[in-house]
Design a protein around this motif. Sequence first.
Motif, PDB file in Angstrom:
ATOM      1  N   ALA A   1     -11.602   5.774   5.383  1.00  0.00           N
ATOM      2  CA  ALA A   1     -12.827   5.851   6.180  1.00  0.00           C
ATOM      3  C   ALA A   1     -13.708   4.628   5.947  1.00  0.00           C
ATOM      4  O   ALA A   1     -14.286   4.075   6.891  1.00  0.00           O
ATOM      5  N   PHE A   2     -13.799   4.188   4.686  1.00  0.00           N
ATOM      6  CA  PHE A   2     -14.602   3.010   4.383  1.00  0.00           C
ATOM      7  C   PHE A   2     -14.074   1.786   5.124  1.00  0.00           C
ATOM      8  O   PHE A   2     -14.829   1.038   5.743  1.00  0.00           O
ATOM      9  N   ILE A   3     -12.758   1.586   5.068  1.00  0.00           N
ATOM     10  CA  ILE A   3     -12.178   0.411   5.724  1.00  0.00           C
ATOM     11  C   ILE A   3     -12.270   0.549   7.237  1.00  0.00           C
ATOM     12  O   ILE A   3     -12.486  -0.434   7.945  1.00  0.00           O
TER      13      ILE A   3
ATOM     14  N   LEU B   1     -14.285   0.815  13.412  1.00  0.00           N
ATOM     15  CA  LEU B   1     -13.717   2.047  13.950  1.00  0.00           C
ATOM     16  C   LEU B   1     -14.593   3.209  13.480  1.00  0.00           C
ATOM     17  O   LEU B   1     -14.185   4.055  12.678  1.00  0.00           O
ATOM     18  N   LEU B   2     -15.818   3.252  13.968  1.00  0.00           N
ATOM     19  CA  LEU B   2     -16.794   4.196  13.434  1.00  0.00           C
ATOM     20  C   LEU B   2     -16.405   5.644  13.721  1.00  0.00           C
ATOM     21  O   LEU B   2     -16.561   6.521  12.870  1.00  0.00           O
ATOM     22  N   ASP B   3     -15.905   5.916  14.930  1.00  0.00           N
ATOM     23  CA  ASP B   3     -15.486   7.280  15.258  1.00  0.00           C
ATOM     24  C   ASP B   3     -14.320   7.705  14.376  1.00  0.00           C
ATOM     25  O   ASP B   3     -14.263   8.851  13.912  1.00  0.00           O
TER      26      ASP B   3
ATOM     27  N   TYR C   1     -22.932   4.563   8.281  1.00  0.00           N
ATOM     28  CA  TYR C   1     -22.470   3.486   9.147  1.00  0.00           C
ATOM     29  C   TYR C   1     -22.852   3.778  10.599  1.00  0.00           C
ATOM     30  O   TYR C   1     -23.383   2.914  11.312  1.00  0.00           O
ATOM     31  N   MET C   2     -22.562   4.988  11.035  1.00  0.00           N
ATOM     32  CA  MET C   2     -22.867   5.350  12.428  1.00  0.00           C
ATOM     33  C   MET C   2     -24.368   5.224  12.699  1.00  0.00           C
ATOM     34  O   MET C   2     -24.800   4.621  13.691  1.00  0.00           O
TER      35      MET C   2
ATOM     36  N   THR D   1     -13.755  -6.021  11.280  1.00  0.00           N
ATOM     37  CA  THR D   1     -14.545  -6.574  12.381  1.00  0.00           C
ATOM     38  C   THR D   1     -16.037  -6.598  12.056  1.00  0.00           C
ATOM     39  O   THR D   1     -16.740  -7.549  12.407  1.00  0.00           O
ATOM     40  N   SER D   2     -16.538  -5.556  11.396  1.00  0.00           N
ATOM     41  CA  SER D   2     -17.961  -5.540  11.047  1.00  0.00           C
ATOM     42  C   SER D   2     -18.297  -6.710  10.135  1.00  0.00           C
ATOM     43  O   SER D   2     -19.311  -7.392  10.322  1.00  0.00           O
TER      44      SER D   2
END
Length: 922
Positions: free
Chosen positions: A417-419, A425-427, A453-454, A595-596
């Motif tokens: 989830a962190f990566i 890929l927030l969703d 993050y979201m 990407t972030s």
Amino acid sequence: MESLGRTIVGRSREQRELAAFVTDAGGGALVVRGETGVGKSLLLDHVADVADRANHRVLRATGVEAESDLPFAGLHQFLYPLLPYIDRLDEAHRAVLDVVFGRGAAKPPSVMTLAIAVLDLLALAASPQPLLLVLDDGQWLDAASAEVCGFAGRRLTGSSVRLVVGLRSDIPSRFDTAALPELLLPSLSRPDSELLLTACHPDIPPRLRRVVLDEAEGNPLALLELPPFLTEERAGHDGRDPFGHQNVPLPHRLQHVYGNRIRSLDDAVRTELLRGALDGVAAGRSAGRPLGGTRYRMKDADDAVLSGLLEIDPFTGDFVFRHPLVRSTVVQLATPNERRAAHAALARVHREDIERHATHLAASTVDPDEQVAAELEAAAESVIRRGGALAAVAWLTRAAELSEDHEGRSRRLGDAAFIAGQAALLDQAQALVRSDVVPGLHNSPASVIASTYMALYQDGDVRFSRRRLVAAIEGIRDGVMTGTDEMLSRLVNLLLAICQYASDPAAWREARALLDSLGGSVPQRSLIYRDAWSDVVRHGAGVHERVEGSLAELRGLEPWDVTRLGVAAYHVDALGQYRPHLQRTVDREVETGATSSAITMVHLIMLDQIAVGDWDEAERSGERALELATVHDHVLFAHHSRAYLALVAALRGRLERARELQSVVDAWARPRGVGFLTQIADAVGTTAALSEGDYETAYLYAIGITTPGSFEPYAHQASRTLLDLVESAVHTGRVEQARRHALAAREAGLPGISPRLALITHGALAMTAEDDEEEAAMYERAEAAGAASLFPFETARIRLAHGIRIRHAQGPKAAREALSRAAEAFQQLGAVAWSARARAELRAAGFAERASSSRLPSLTWQEHRIADLAASGLTNKEIGERMHLSPRTVSSHLYRVFPKLGITSRAALRDALGKVSRDGSI
């Protein structure tokens, strides 16, 4: 489309274009795009034949889906036949290409560095005879190879090298944005389809002929493959397709055709085909492609050749699939147990390749297995450092599935989830942590991170998100919540990032106290982030050295660590030396990585470009960051990008655009309490007002950031706008406030934090000096700070102020040198309003602008900068690192500069540049 003797049906126009592409003077690149089975490969064969007859050397490669996540796999195919030429390249390019061939242990090169080396290699290989590169199934090429091919392809015009790429139009490709010329292949017309069908299957019954033409819909592969396997019974009597599926996409229908042939083979041959298919053995002709020891080599598969499923590569003698659909059908027809057994065998073949081994091992495993899960974890860690965050998410998710206990499963899902969050890929990040919910337990640290993050990236929520993070950190500290050291570190770093965006003194004080309560649990890097991101005036002493120490081994850092340290380097004005690494890293991270982090890397690159005066490039970087943020729904990063674009516009005097962007950013950020962006918006207002000489407005904006004589705690723009506040105060008659602020900067120790702060502090002291002696001393210290070439805009402002003061105190002639240097710098930067102001001062100093006969105007901006740096004593290598050029390029520029200045050595540079300046020709 098919070859009838030496005629290709239905492609006369395409053949003419391809022949002209090969035979016309000058190189170039061309993409041949069409749906599966439309005849791209045959046209690629045709262009290869044309080139061969024209005495070209032809190299071929084929994209492989199984290798699409393996960096440089496609490039390795293309360049392998050119290995003998590599040793004839210079040492730098050999070292770059050695990474592609696994002959060196250096870190992966940037796309640009590698592409330039490839271009040199191709030019060398094409010197005896022209060279044609033919790539089929380019949609499966790995990201690194596709980027290099696209970069090189755009630069082949005028060379002896040509590149043709075949792409499927129904599959997204990394070449879609390569901006290469395209040749589109439509389906065959009905008359051409009938001609092809008649020529290849003259005896087909009329009714079957009609069925084939209707179902093929102009697809040449279906026209060729369907008739031999159709009978009256299979075709039926109701007009439906021969397999009972109406309107099924063509690839699925053809899989049935290949399936019949596959089922007719014995078990041993089918096993070989399955292993080859699962390991990505080439499909189609790939002359000269070496499989080596890294690809499964099918054996004893002659029956599959006889059945038209495989071909033998004429160059290597290896079995290859006739078409990708054969490969897909082989996998589709295999049972789950057969696929698992094949994967297990492939895992044994690739036991020395951590990533391939883990992938096949995981696919062969059904029940939880901690060893396999650990190997997948190791593979994920390996690929992250090469820009493969997307692959890492998939591998960690599978590792979680194979974990033998809840703790391991939860940890791996949290890592995934962190990566995923880092990969934008927030969703997916949210879905991963939701899959780990255990009834009766508190929210996990991973779920807090994902939801933060979201909230941060999409909504700019710095208030509620900060409270959640504080609660989670306190929960781990107090034993209420379970979390590993790694998870605690992630929570702390995210909290610091939110505090940075909030720029709220109370939030920062609470965060610092919380970190103090954690004691030795806080990593040293997090302490660097805390001190650099919060308030460099109060906590910046020594941060420059700490950042350098942490960035000493860039190759071993994960992309988000590089990004965070880069942000710390920006706050202490030490970013320039790390920009080359960011530029090498960002492209791969955008494609398949974090990407972030990549968006922030682009921001950092942009900030350094602003600092050194590359404002055209800075604007391009800002637009790229804005596009990336918009595509990935990073609303916060989109406004962050707009803020920096507004700053560039204000510096250049494009005030309408600057204020429009400033308004958008401020309207979004201020209600949300995103102080980092509202401060930049205020800085934009200050800069815009200074550009048009509205010093009163500039002063009001500047004191909105910090009051004169102090530096607002935890306001990152307070120190950065020191010169703005002082200059606007001086010009509005607020001399006392300006002096108080300049003295406060010195008393706060700003000169010891960074060269830029030393430059502007001494510049501010010079502007507010109480006598000419102090002014001269402070100006001299500003010039001696070593930051003139790194921060040309600030330097030019200080020189302009110095020149104005000299003109009033010592007369016009004494002021000309400082005013001339300022005017030249503003002109070269593109600061139009500032340049006009400096020219006006020059005229007031008695300098009549005229066409100069001196040699300096013949220098380009880049040549002038290189000459300045060389005159200061820097070597070619050091200049190259500053300006992101190779030492050879620096040497070439100096070779042109010397005759323009009428000198023959570096020792004469300073005098030559100074003489021209004194003559008033800048």
